[in-house]
Design a protein around this motif. Structure first.
Motif, short mmCIF file in Angstrom:
data_model
loop_
_atom_site.label_atom_id
_atom_site.label_comp_id
_atom_site.label_asym_id
_atom_site.label_seq_id
_atom_site.Cartn_x
_atom_site.Cartn_y
_atom_site.Cartn_z
N ALA A 1 0.86 -1.19 0.00
CA ALA A 1 0.00 0.00 0.00
C ALA A 1 0.89 1.23 0.00
N GLU A 2 0.60 2.15 -0.91
CA GLU A 2 1.50 3.30 -1.09
C GLU A 2 0.95 4.59 -0.49
N PHE A 3 1.84 5.28 0.23
CA PHE A 3 1.52 6.64 0.67
C PHE A 3 1.99 7.60 -0.42
N LYS A 4 1.04 8.29 -1.01
CA LYS A 4 1.30 9.12 -2.20
C LYS A 4 0.44 10.37 -2.08
N ARG A 5 1.09 11.51 -1.90
CA ARG A 5 0.33 12.75 -1.70
C ARG A 5 -0.31 13.25 -2.99
N VAL B 1 6.47 4.39 0.21
CA VAL B 1 6.32 5.82 0.48
C VAL B 1 6.98 6.58 -0.66
N LEU B 2 6.19 7.39 -1.34
CA LEU B 2 6.74 8.19 -2.44
C LEU B 2 7.46 9.39 -1.85
N THR B 3 8.78 9.45 -2.07
CA THR B 3 9.56 10.49 -1.41
C THR B 3 10.03 11.58 -2.38
N HIS C 1 8.22 15.68 -6.95
CA HIS C 1 7.20 15.81 -8.00
C HIS C 1 5.88 15.18 -7.58
N PHE C 2 5.96 14.36 -6.53
CA PHE C 2 4.77 13.71 -5.99
C PHE C 2 4.46 14.29 -4.60
N GLN C 3 5.07 15.47 -4.35
CA GLN C 3 4.92 16.17 -3.06
C GLN C 3 5.39 15.35 -1.86
N CYS D 1 11.24 2.64 -0.30
CA CYS D 1 11.49 4.05 -0.62
C CYS D 1 11.29 4.21 -2.12
N LYS D 2 10.24 4.96 -2.47
CA LYS D 2 9.86 5.11 -3.87
C LYS D 2 10.39 6.45 -4.35
N ASP D 3 11.49 6.38 -5.08
CA ASP D 3 12.09 7.63 -5.55
C ASP D 3 12.79 7.36 -6.87
N VAL E 1 14.47 -0.43 -1.86
CA VAL E 1 14.51 0.79 -2.68
C VAL E 1 14.06 0.47 -4.10
N LEU E 2 13.49 1.47 -4.74
CA LEU E 2 13.07 1.32 -6.14
C LEU E 2 14.22 1.70 -7.06
N LEU E 3 14.48 0.86 -8.07
CA LEU E 3 15.40 1.24 -9.15
C LEU E 3 14.64 1.06 -10.45
N ASP F 1 3.16 4.16 -18.06
CA ASP F 1 4.41 4.50 -18.73
C ASP F 1 4.90 5.83 -18.20
N LEU F 2 6.08 5.82 -17.58
CA LEU F 2 6.58 7.06 -16.97
C LEU F 2 7.01 8.09 -18.02
N GLN F 3 7.11 7.67 -19.27
CA GLN F 3 7.46 8.64 -20.32
C GLN F 3 6.24 9.51 -20.65
N ALA G 1 2.89 -6.28 -9.65
CA ALA G 1 2.11 -5.49 -10.61
C ALA G 1 1.93 -4.10 -10.02
N GLU G 2 2.45 -3.09 -10.73
CA GLU G 2 2.44 -1.73 -10.20
C GLU G 2 1.47 -0.83 -10.97
N SER G 3 0.72 -0.06 -10.24
CA SER G 3 -0.11 1.04 -10.77
C SER G 3 -1.42 0.61 -11.42
N GLY G 4 -2.35 1.54 -11.37
CA GLY G 4 -3.56 1.43 -12.17
C GLY G 4 -4.68 0.59 -11.59
N LEU H 1 0.74 -6.69 -5.41
CA LEU H 1 0.16 -5.55 -6.10
C LEU H 1 0.60 -4.28 -5.37
N LEU H 2 1.07 -3.32 -6.14
CA LEU H 2 1.46 -2.02 -5.58
C LEU H 2 0.36 -1.02 -5.92
N ILE H 3 -0.31 -0.52 -4.87
CA ILE H 3 -1.50 0.29 -5.08
C ILE H 3 -1.41 1.58 -4.27
N GLY H 4 -1.55 2.73 -4.95
CA GLY H 4 -1.48 4.01 -4.25
C GLY H 4 -2.77 4.81 -4.34
N SER H 5 -3.05 5.34 -5.54
CA SER H 5 -4.15 6.30 -5.70
C SER H 5 -5.50 5.76 -5.23
N TYR H 6 -5.75 4.49 -5.48
CA TYR H 6 -7.06 3.92 -5.11
C TYR H 6 -7.31 4.05 -3.60
O1 LIG Z 1 -1.34 5.27 -7.76
P1 LIG Z 1 -1.26 3.96 -8.47
O2 LIG Z 1 -1.77 4.01 -9.86
O3 LIG Z 1 -1.89 2.85 -7.66
O4 LIG Z 1 0.30 3.60 -8.62
C1 LIG Z 1 1.11 3.31 -7.50
C2 LIG Z 1 2.57 3.15 -7.96
O5 LIG Z 1 2.65 2.02 -8.79
C3 LIG Z 1 3.07 4.40 -8.66
O6 LIG Z 1 3.04 5.44 -7.74
C4 LIG Z 1 4.47 4.26 -9.24
C5 LIG Z 1 5.01 3.13 -9.75
N1 LIG Z 1 6.27 3.35 -10.15
C6 LIG Z 1 6.59 4.63 -9.92
C7 LIG Z 1 7.78 5.32 -10.12
C8 LIG Z 1 7.83 6.62 -9.75
C9 LIG Z 1 6.74 7.26 -9.18
C10 LIG Z 1 5.55 6.58 -8.97
C11 LIG Z 1 5.47 5.26 -9.33
#
Ligand SMILES: O=P(O)(O)OC[C@@H](O)[C@@H](O)c1c[nH]c2ccccc12
Length: 268
Positions: A63-67, A98-100, A103-105, A124-126, A145-147, A198-200, A224-227, A245-250
């Motif tokens: 579960a992601e903390f995302k401002r 935790v989104l640190t 750009h995501f505040q 650490c999501k950066d 850590v995220l790479l 897609d981060l692009q 599985a990340e996002s969406g 599953l990585l879930i933030g916004s929901y």
């Molecule tokens: O809010 P969502 O759609 O549930 O997504 C969470 C997470 O996957 C997303 O914040 C994320 C995945 N990879 C990233 C890389 C950078 C910043 C953010 C992200």
């Protein structure tokens, strides 16, 4: 379609490089590689993030903390990291992210606050480009850590994975296609994420994580990340074989984030 050189990811990475080049208040900014390693090795031993995902019922929820997000703007005005963390822990998260990045505040202070309030393993999501950031993440209490493969040339990716592993941190290696999955595995990653956004371009392909599942052998842990926007989305990803599953916004936009998480966990 956006041109290469002007994508969102490129802009974020350019800002990150400028931030890293500026004189820093943190202690680790001016250290040699050896000093960084020594400093990092002295910090408390991280928790087992992958173990927490694999031990519980599958898929485990991160579960992601995302401002805020660049695509959606603010998700929850004035969100309190400690409070959300406690709701996530009580709601059945296996781990937290935790989104640190600014750009995501977010900030490293958010991660530190979360560390102080829950004992869940933390990601650490950066946008990590160098070793100092890995030491800083460990210092505030990260276990993983995220790479992002798209952000790092292979030699650098391999070096950062190795550095994190030496500090007993785990690494979530984020990919978006088969070639990147191969690069992640060859570079030593054990925890592989596929980002459906897609981060692009910040466009979402809701089927991406399910489609790419078959390229990652079962000995790796697949995230599985996002969406995820509904319980049905989560069920579909579970059925495709995702380990986590990585879930933030929901959750961040739910009236009751802890309840939304609990309901989702019960449905899986
Ligand atoms: O809010 P969502 O759609 O549930 O997504 C969470 C997470 O996957 C997303 O914040 C994320 C995945 N990879 C990233 C890389 C950078 C910043 C953010 C992200």
């Amino acid at each position: 379609m956006s041109d290469k050189g002007s994508t969102y990811l490129d802009k974020i990475l350019a800002a990150k490089r400028a931030e890293l080049a500026a004189p820093r208040a943190t202690r680790s900014g001016a250290l040699t590689d050896r000093e960084l390693l020594e400093l990092g090795a002295r910090l408390p031993r991280p928790r087992d993030f992958i173990g927490a995902l694999r031990e519980g019922p599958r898929p485990g929820i991160i579960a992601e903390f995302k401002r805020a997000s660049p695509s959606a703007g603010a998700l929850r005005e004035g969100a309190d990291a400690r409070q959300i963390a406690m709701l996530y822990a009580a709601g059945g998260a296996a781990c937290m992210s935790v989104l640190t990045d600014k750009h995501f505040q977010g900030s490293l202070d958010d991660l530190r606050s979360v560390r102080q309030s829950v004992s869940l393993p933390l990601l650490c999501k950066d946008f990590i480009l160098e070793k100092t950031q890995i030491v800083e993440a460990k210092r505030v209490g990260a276990d993983c850590v995220l790479l992002i493969v798209a952000a790092l040339p292979v030699p650098q990716l391999r070096q950062l994975i190795e550095f994190a592993h030496t500090l007993e941190l785990q690494v979530l290696c984020e990919t978006r296609d088969e070639a990147e999955i191969d690069r992640a595995m060859a570079a030593g990653a054990k925890l592989i994420g596929v980002n459906s956004r897609d981060l692009q371009t910040f466009e979402l392909d809701p089927d991406r994580a399910a489609k790419l599942r078959k390229y990652v052998p079962k000995s790796f842990t697949y995230v599985a990340e996002s969406g995820v926007r509904s319980i049905d989305d989560a069920l579909r990803l579970r059925d495709s074989g995702a380990d986590a599953l990585l879930i933030g916004s929901y959750f961040m936009t739910a009236e009751e984030p802890g309840e939304a998480l609990r309901e989702l966990v019960m449905a899986l």
